[in-house]
Scaffold this active site. Structure first.
Site, PDB file in Angstrom:
ATOM      1  N   HIS A 130       0.817  -1.213   0.000  1.00 47.36           N
ATOM      2  CA  HIS A 130       0.000   0.000   0.000  1.00 47.36           C
ATOM      3  C   HIS A 130       0.849   1.261   0.000  1.00 47.36           C
ATOM      4  O   HIS A 130       0.385   2.331  -0.404  1.00 47.36           O
ATOM      5  CB  HIS A 130      -1.013  -0.008   1.164  1.00 47.36           C
ATOM      6  CG  HIS A 130      -0.475   0.290   2.520  1.00 47.36           C
ATOM      7  ND1 HIS A 130      -0.215  -0.689   3.456  1.00 47.36           N
ATOM      8  CD2 HIS A 130      -0.180   1.466   3.128  1.00 47.36           C
ATOM      9  CE1 HIS A 130       0.206  -0.137   4.574  1.00 47.36           C
ATOM     10  NE2 HIS A 130       0.250   1.176   4.393  1.00 47.36           N
ATOM     11  N   ASP A 162       1.006  -7.776   2.383  1.00 51.20           N
ATOM     12  CA  ASP A 162       1.148  -6.345   2.086  1.00 51.20           C
ATOM     13  C   ASP A 162       2.622  -5.968   1.952  1.00 51.20           C
ATOM     14  O   ASP A 162       3.219  -5.371   2.849  1.00 51.20           O
ATOM     15  CB  ASP A 162       0.472  -5.537   3.195  1.00 51.20           C
ATOM     16  CG  ASP A 162       0.301  -4.073   2.831  1.00 51.20           C
ATOM     17  OD1 ASP A 162       0.841  -3.646   1.796  1.00 51.20           O
ATOM     18  OD2 ASP A 162      -0.384  -3.354   3.575  1.00 51.20           O
ATOM     19  N   SER A 215       3.924   2.163   8.530  1.00 46.59           N
ATOM     20  CA  SER A 215       3.679   1.241   7.423  1.00 46.59           C
ATOM     21  C   SER A 215       4.991   0.997   6.683  1.00 46.59           C
ATOM     22  O   SER A 215       5.686   1.937   6.309  1.00 46.59           O
ATOM     23  CB  SER A 215       2.652   1.838   6.455  1.00 46.59           C
ATOM     24  OG  SER A 215       1.378   1.878   7.027  1.00 46.59           O
TER      25      SER A 215
END
Length: 733
Positions: free
Chosen positions: A84, A220, A646
């Site tokens: 992402h 991810d 992230s």
């Protein structure tokens, strides 16, 4: 300054194992933090994590494109981050004919790796305390505004006068609400190329339904590579650049994780507000979050309806939708978590204790006003804060025509205050930047989003801040007029609108219905909302700084506190642990590929599974990446993380990569305001699942061959531990 940090008291009463919480400055780990980490199982020293003179873990953890974290995992500059985090770049290389979002992408060699103009990664070279220099002269300031001006000037002087190499940059960041300032010397690399990414059915498996949720089963991750010039220094993109040789890279562990294993997350958390007073948290729950959630809800509903029916729109809006949905869901969980844990009540009790301490220490006259001042300030601030957030959500984030119109309004202000030359410079840059945005624009989608967002905006905005255009508003007629007549709906029309000198452009702008609507709202915002908002915000920030100063003076020496996140490099440590979100429910800390197949729904855009992954599952063809015949996918821990973490590496007790941070559990998203160790969990991709996808699914074994795969648990011995003390950060195998 280290003494100052030790004196802070943590405002939230945690049980003993909560000492895993906190976001710590890596250059200040020696002492309490180092002992805590080693008590949790870490086998490294603080210098292994951060060192200026020797290779250390910080040298493998760059800031990824200004918003995420990444880590170097090979001696050839191979970079790992979240899918992402690289989603926009993967999307930019995709088309209906060659859809890397749907099918994935894997470069077979250096020549096939795809450049990404504008993308950067930034390494920290050195962190140093410059508090005394930055605060010099502030005692003579007559008011808070003048004090802030002195601080800003001092910060710039420190940046300009501190040593650095020609390819490096100095930055000063603020900590502890203005009580500490740190200088960061950094290196930014500008040639970053896409190497590999799984299809979205792996990289975004579960999509919005599973976002912020546990159990999770998402791969991810994405791979990029840093390129440098022949001297291994930062350089703009060039075909002559070569793969970057890092000062340090992370070996990848094949030993996996189990309950209570030590975990360290290294990264760049964005923003937290752990020390807000109770009145501020109450206002967030009751007023601000409902407004932000409400606007995003109506925008997402319209986008989703179009994306489900049209593949081209789905590709265009994939990244935008994900960006909007991310914090929409986060704010919902945050409000629910703060309510469930009674964060406001806990803070009220702690504030009562603070008041008692002031009385005991004879500090009422100096600091006794603070909490009452907070109550009054936030009561005055409420409507202005609401208006600020509503305007930001409607005109800057969720409606593309409105955002374009607002940029044009800013362009007009440039002309009014700086003249035609500045106007032309800004106009040319605007046209260049906007052209790529229109590539992913759909007028029919934006028109529906506009209609729903403005309806919500008109209903929720305090009436005194609405311009006259909202009186007797016929929203259907307004929407039709704007989207049928405004030049802001197409790039070519916009470019034509901006042709000529400033006076010609501004004359045409005033006649454009889309621009006229934006300008009416912007003028009202800038005249009625923003000046008061800024003054009140300045007052509240000054109170917050004074609050922290008061806490310093009333805290015991053993107090434990960490600075709020501010986008700078931090260490957070904890353990692999399950949790119980509600009565009679307990979540295990590790998920497996079986869970992917249990969620599988054929042709569903969130839960479809690639056929090859199904084949590998049915054959149990997991290679060396399985444990007891099962392939781990995700795991959770007690690390205190937030947005910006992230893509952060999850590092084991020996300094090896064991996972990739990408999310938090929904029940614990309130940790930006109130960290509760019983339910705050970060979510990570198991490194073995990443390796499995690269090796078995993508057949990209050349990338596996670049990495150093290790077995730290199997090979660690007392003798090896003794050797580590003599030579820090030897790569473990």
């Amino acid at each position: 300054m280290k003494k100052l940090i030790r004196l802070f008291i943590f405002l939230l009463a945690f049980p003993v194992f909560s000492q895993q919480g906190g976001m710590w400055i890596p250059s200040l780990l020696e002492g309490m933090n180092e002992s805590e980490m080693q008590n949790l199982g870490m086998k490294m020293s603080a210098e292994d994590i951060y060192s200026v003179n020797n290779s250390s873990l910080k040298d493998a953890v760059p800031h990824f494109n200004g918003g995420c974290t990444s880590e170097v995992i090979s001696p050839k500059g191979l970079l790992l981050t979240n899918h992402h985090c690289g989603y926009g770049q993967i999307q930019s290389h995709s088309s209906v004919e060659n859809d890397y979002l749907a099918n994935g992408f894997w470069a077979k060699n250096f020549k096939e790796e795809l450049p990404n103009p504008g993308m950067t990664v930034t390494f920290i070279v050195e962190i140093s305390d410059v508090t005394d220099q930055v605060l010099a002269g502030t005692q003579e300031a007559s008011n808070e505004e003048e004090r802030q001006q002195i601080i800003e000037k001092n910060k710039q002087d420190v940046v300009n006068n501190s040593p650095k190499e020609t390819w490096q940059t100095n930055r000063v960041s603020t900590f502890y609400d203005g009580n500490q300032f740190m200088l960061f010397r950094v290196e930014t690399y500008k040639d970053i190329r896409l190497v590999g990414a799984p299809p979205s059915s792996i990289g975004k498996f579960g999509s919005d339904t599973d976002n912020w949720m546990w159990p999770r089963h998402t791969g991810d991750f994405a791979l990029f590579r840093i390129y440098a010039n022949k001297d291994n220094k930062p350089a703009e993109y060039s075909k002559d650049n070569i793969p970057y040789t890092p000062k340090h890279f992370l070996p990848v562990s094949l030993d996996g994780v189990e309950e209570n294993d030590f975990t360290m997350v290294f990264g760049y958390p964005g923003t937290t507000d752990e020390y807000l007073p109770a009145v501020a948290v109450e206002q967030l729950i009751e007023t601000i979050n409902p407004a932000r959630i409400g606007i995003r809800k109506v925008a997402l509903k319209e986008q989703d309806a179009f994306m489900r029916k049209d593949q081209e729109i789905k590709i265009k809006y994939a990244s935008k939708y994900a960006r909007i949905a991310n914090y929409y869901k986060k704010w919902i969980g945050e409000s629910q978590g703060l309510t469930k844990t009674d964060a406001v009540g806990i803070k009220r009790n702690l504030e009562d204790q603070f008041t008692q301490t002031l009385a005991q220490k004879g500090l009422d006259d100096e600091y006794g006003h603070i909490l009452n001042d907070f109550e009054e300030a936030y009561a005055d601030f409420k409507d202005y804060d609401l208006a600020y957030n509503l305007f930001s959500e409607a005109f800057l984030r969720n409606v593309e025509l409105l955002r374009t119109g607002f940029q044009l309004y800013q362009l007009e202000q440039v002309y009014n205050f700086r003249g035609e030359q500045s106007f032309n410079d800004r106009k040319n840059n605007f046209l260049k930047d906007t052209q790529s945005a229109y590539k992913d624009y759909s007028q029919k989608v934006d028109e529906k989003v506009f209609e729903k967002v403005i309806a919500f905006y008109a209903e929720e905005m305090p009436k005194e801040f609405l311009p006259d255009v909202y009186e007797n508003l016929n929203l259907d007629k307004l929407t039709q007029q704007i989207y049928s007549q405004s030049a802001l709906t197409e790039y070519d029309k916009l470019a034509t609108l901006l042709e000529g000198d400033a006076e010609e452009v501004l004359k045409r702008l005033q006649a454009d219905p889309g621009y006229d609507f934006v300008k009416n709202n912007a003028v009202a915002f800038y005249s009625e909302v923003l000046p008061a908002y800024r003054n009140m915000r300045l007052e509240i920030d000054a109170l917050q700084a004074e609050y922290m100063k008061a806490i310093v003076e009333t805290s015991p020496k053993e107090a434990r506190i960490f600075p709020n996140a501010n986008g700078t490099l931090r260490v957070t440590y904890g353990q692999v642990k399950g949790y119980s979100p509600k009565d009679a429910v307990y979540y295990e800390p590790v998920t497996h590929l079986e869970g992917v197949m249990e969620k599988y729904v054929e042709d569903d855009y969130e839960f479809d599974v690639p056929e090859k992954l199904i084949d590998l599952y049915e054959a149990k063809d997991y290679g060396q990446y399985a444990e007891n015949g099962k392939l781990p996918v995700n795991f959770i821990g007690t690390n205190h993380t937030t947005g910006g973490n992230s893509g952060s590496p999850v590092i084991d007790a020996y300094g090896n990569l064991i996972g990739l941070n990408f999310d938090r559990v929904w029940e614990g998203t309130m940790s930006d305001i109130y960290y509760d160790p019983s339910i705050s969990r970060n979510i990570m991709v198991d490194a073995r699942y990443i390796l499995f996808i690269i090796d078995k699914y993508a057949n990209a074994k050349h990338l596996i061959d670049e990495m150093q795969l290790v077995h730290p648990k199997k090979n660690h011995t007392p003798k090896r531990k003794k050797a580590k003390k003599k030579r820090k950060l030897k790569r473990r195998s």
